[in-house]
Design a protein around this motif. Structure first.
Motif, PDB file in Angstrom:
ATOM      1  N   ASN A  72      38.311  48.760  45.775  1.00  0.00           N
ATOM      2  CA  ASN A  72      39.073  47.359  45.435  1.00  0.00           C
ATOM      3  C   ASN A  72      39.787  47.334  43.879  1.00  0.00           C
ATOM      4  O   ASN A  72      40.669  46.603  43.583  1.00  0.00           O
ATOM      5  N   THR A  73      38.991  47.813  43.052  1.00  0.00           N
ATOM      6  CA  THR A  73      39.167  47.829  41.678  1.00  0.00           C
ATOM      7  C   THR A  73      40.695  48.090  41.056  1.00  0.00           C
ATOM      8  O   THR A  73      41.018  47.320  40.292  1.00  0.00           O
ATOM      9  N   VAL A  74      41.069  49.348  41.305  1.00  0.00           N
ATOM     10  CA  VAL A  74      42.409  49.608  40.951  1.00  0.00           C
ATOM     11  C   VAL A  74      43.568  48.761  41.518  1.00  0.00           C
ATOM     12  O   VAL A  74      44.283  48.218  40.533  1.00  0.00           O
ATOM     13  N   PRO A  75      43.772  48.772  42.915  1.00  0.00           N
ATOM     14  CA  PRO A  75      44.767  47.619  43.242  1.00  0.00           C
ATOM     15  C   PRO A  75      44.630  46.325  42.764  1.00  0.00           C
ATOM     16  O   PRO A  75      45.584  45.597  42.535  1.00  0.00           O
ATOM     17  N   LEU A  76      43.491  45.685  42.863  1.00  0.00           N
ATOM     18  CA  LEU A  76      43.221  44.457  42.101  1.00  0.00           C
ATOM     19  C   LEU A  76      43.628  44.341  40.567  1.00  0.00           C
ATOM     20  O   LEU A  76      44.166  43.315  40.460  1.00  0.00           O
ATOM     21  N   LEU A  77      43.198  45.296  40.107  1.00  0.00           N
ATOM     22  CA  LEU A  77      43.675  45.306  38.469  1.00  0.00           C
ATOM     23  C   LEU A  77      45.173  45.226  38.407  1.00  0.00           C
ATOM     24  O   LEU A  77      45.825  44.449  37.450  1.00  0.00           O
ATOM     25  N   ILE A  78      45.957  46.211  39.064  1.00  0.00           N
ATOM     26  CA  ILE A  78      47.219  46.169  39.037  1.00  0.00           C
ATOM     27  C   ILE A  78      47.879  45.045  39.565  1.00  0.00           C
ATOM     28  O   ILE A  78      48.813  44.544  38.813  1.00  0.00           O
ATOM     29  N   LEU A  79      47.478  44.614  40.906  1.00  0.00           N
ATOM     30  CA  LEU A  79      48.261  43.485  41.324  1.00  0.00           C
ATOM     31  C   LEU A  79      48.022  42.227  40.769  1.00  0.00           C
ATOM     32  O   LEU A  79      49.018  41.429  40.465  1.00  0.00           O
ATOM     33  N   GLY A  80      46.772  42.279  40.476  1.00  0.00           N
ATOM     34  CA  GLY A  80      46.597  41.050  39.641  1.00  0.00           C
ATOM     35  C   GLY A  80      47.272  40.803  38.252  1.00  0.00           C
ATOM     36  O   GLY A  80      47.649  39.612  37.976  1.00  0.00           O
ATOM     37  N   PHE A  81      47.318  41.942  37.652  1.00  0.00           N
ATOM     38  CA  PHE A  81      47.911  41.934  36.167  1.00  0.00           C
ATOM     39  C   PHE A  81      49.306  41.585  36.218  1.00  0.00           C
ATOM     40  O   PHE A  81      49.917  40.595  35.645  1.00  0.00           O
ATOM     41  N   ILE A  82      50.040  42.042  37.433  1.00  0.00           N
ATOM     42  CA  ILE A  82      51.406  41.721  37.494  1.00  0.00           C
ATOM     43  C   ILE A  82      51.584  40.461  37.905  1.00  0.00           C
ATOM     44  O   ILE A  82      52.517  39.660  37.268  1.00  0.00           O
ATOM     45  N   ALA A  83      50.639  39.856  38.952  1.00  0.00           N
ATOM     46  CA  ALA A  83      50.897  38.552  39.229  1.00  0.00           C
ATOM     47  C   ALA A  83      50.680  37.578  38.195  1.00  0.00           C
ATOM     48  O   ALA A  83      51.347  36.496  38.027  1.00  0.00           O
ATOM     49  N   ALA A  84      49.660  37.685  37.336  1.00  0.00           N
ATOM     50  CA  ALA A  84      49.237  36.825  36.147  1.00  0.00           C
ATOM     51  C   ALA A  84      50.267  36.715  35.207  1.00  0.00           C
ATOM     52  O   ALA A  84      50.279  35.833  34.245  1.00  0.00           O
ATOM     53  N   LEU A  85      51.096  37.705  35.101  1.00  0.00           N
ATOM     54  CA  LEU A  85      52.130  37.526  34.152  1.00  0.00           C
ATOM     55  C   LEU A  85      53.133  36.550  34.140  1.00  0.00           C
ATOM     56  O   LEU A  85      53.670  35.977  33.275  1.00  0.00           O
ATOM     57  N   GLY A  86      53.258  36.083  35.535  1.00  0.00           N
ATOM     58  CA  GLY A  86      53.934  34.907  35.798  1.00  0.00           C
ATOM     59  C   GLY A  86      53.438  33.481  35.452  1.00  0.00           C
ATOM     60  O   GLY A  86      53.914  32.431  35.690  1.00  0.00           O
ATOM     61  N   GLY A  87      52.285  33.565  34.912  1.00  0.00           N
ATOM     62  CA  GLY A  87      51.461  32.290  34.371  1.00  0.00           C
ATOM     63  C   GLY A  87      50.231  32.445  34.961  1.00  0.00           C
ATOM     64  O   GLY A  87      49.902  32.404  36.239  1.00  0.00           O
TER      65      GLY A  87
END
Length: 202
Positions: A72-87
């Motif tokens: 779960n680490t890599v997809p969570l890191l990547i998808l979470g980072f992209i989503a968190a860029l929105g605020g």
């Protein structure tokens, strides 16, 4: 231009720090779980037991072994980072929605006498959220991001099918649904067009 770049850089640093901290927490918790003989697994979700509703949130931060947390680490890191860029506030609202919807779905539909835990419901939720966010918000850049994510992680969709008895497809399916729902629930308000000044004739 400088101000825009500075703001973008600050958002990226904040999103990166948040996700690195989250991933670190998952690995620390798995270390504690391993050291205590899987004592934390009791906070997983056992379906249709009222007391287990309290475990919906902690279950999303726990895993059943090092291989599980690693997957779960890599997809969570990547998808979470992209989503968190929105605020960060919007991101927190989306993640909480996904955790609750995924957890409730597991609690309602998982087979009896099972224990479900792991961040994969959040991974599927973030995937669904990023997939439709651009279309909901009508933002071309986010649409492109969603298309790229679909191309890279589209195979995740197989995880919503009951193909492996050891994997909670229920958590995946309801996580995905929670992410899509969150994109609508927390869509950005559209800006009102500038009013057209009244025309006068003489």
């Amino acid at each position: 231009m400088t101000g825009t770049r500075t703001g973008t850089s600050a958002r990226a640093m904040t999103a990166g720090a948040l996700m690195l901290g989250w991933i670190t927490l998952l690995w620390v918790l798995e270390g504690i779980d391993t050291a205590t003989g899987q004592a934390l697994d009791t906070y997983g979700i056992t379906p249709r037991e009222p007391a287990e509703l309290l475990d919906i949130v902690p279950a999303a931060f726990l895993h059943s072994g090092w291989e599980h947390v690693a997957s779960n680490t890599v997809p969570l890191l990547i998808l979470g980072f992209i989503a968190a860029l929105g605020g960060i506030r919007r991101f927190a609202a989306v993640v909480l929605t996904v955790i609750v919807v995924s957890g409730l779905g597991v609690w309602l539909t998982a087979p009896p006498h099972t224990v479900t835990l792991g961040a994969s419901g959040v991974v599927f939720g973030l995937f669904g959220y990023l997939l439709v966010r651009g279309f909901v918000d009508r933002r071309p850049l986010d649409i492109v991001v969603g298309v790229v994510i679909a191309a890279v992680y589209g195979s995740l969709l197989w995880g919503v099918l009951p193909t492996d008895s050891g994997i909670s497809w229920q958590g995946h399916l309801f996580g995905l649904a929670g992410g899509v729902g969150a994109a609508f629930a927390f869509r950005r308000p559209r800006r009102n067009p500038r009013p057209v000044p009244p025309a006068f004739t003489v």
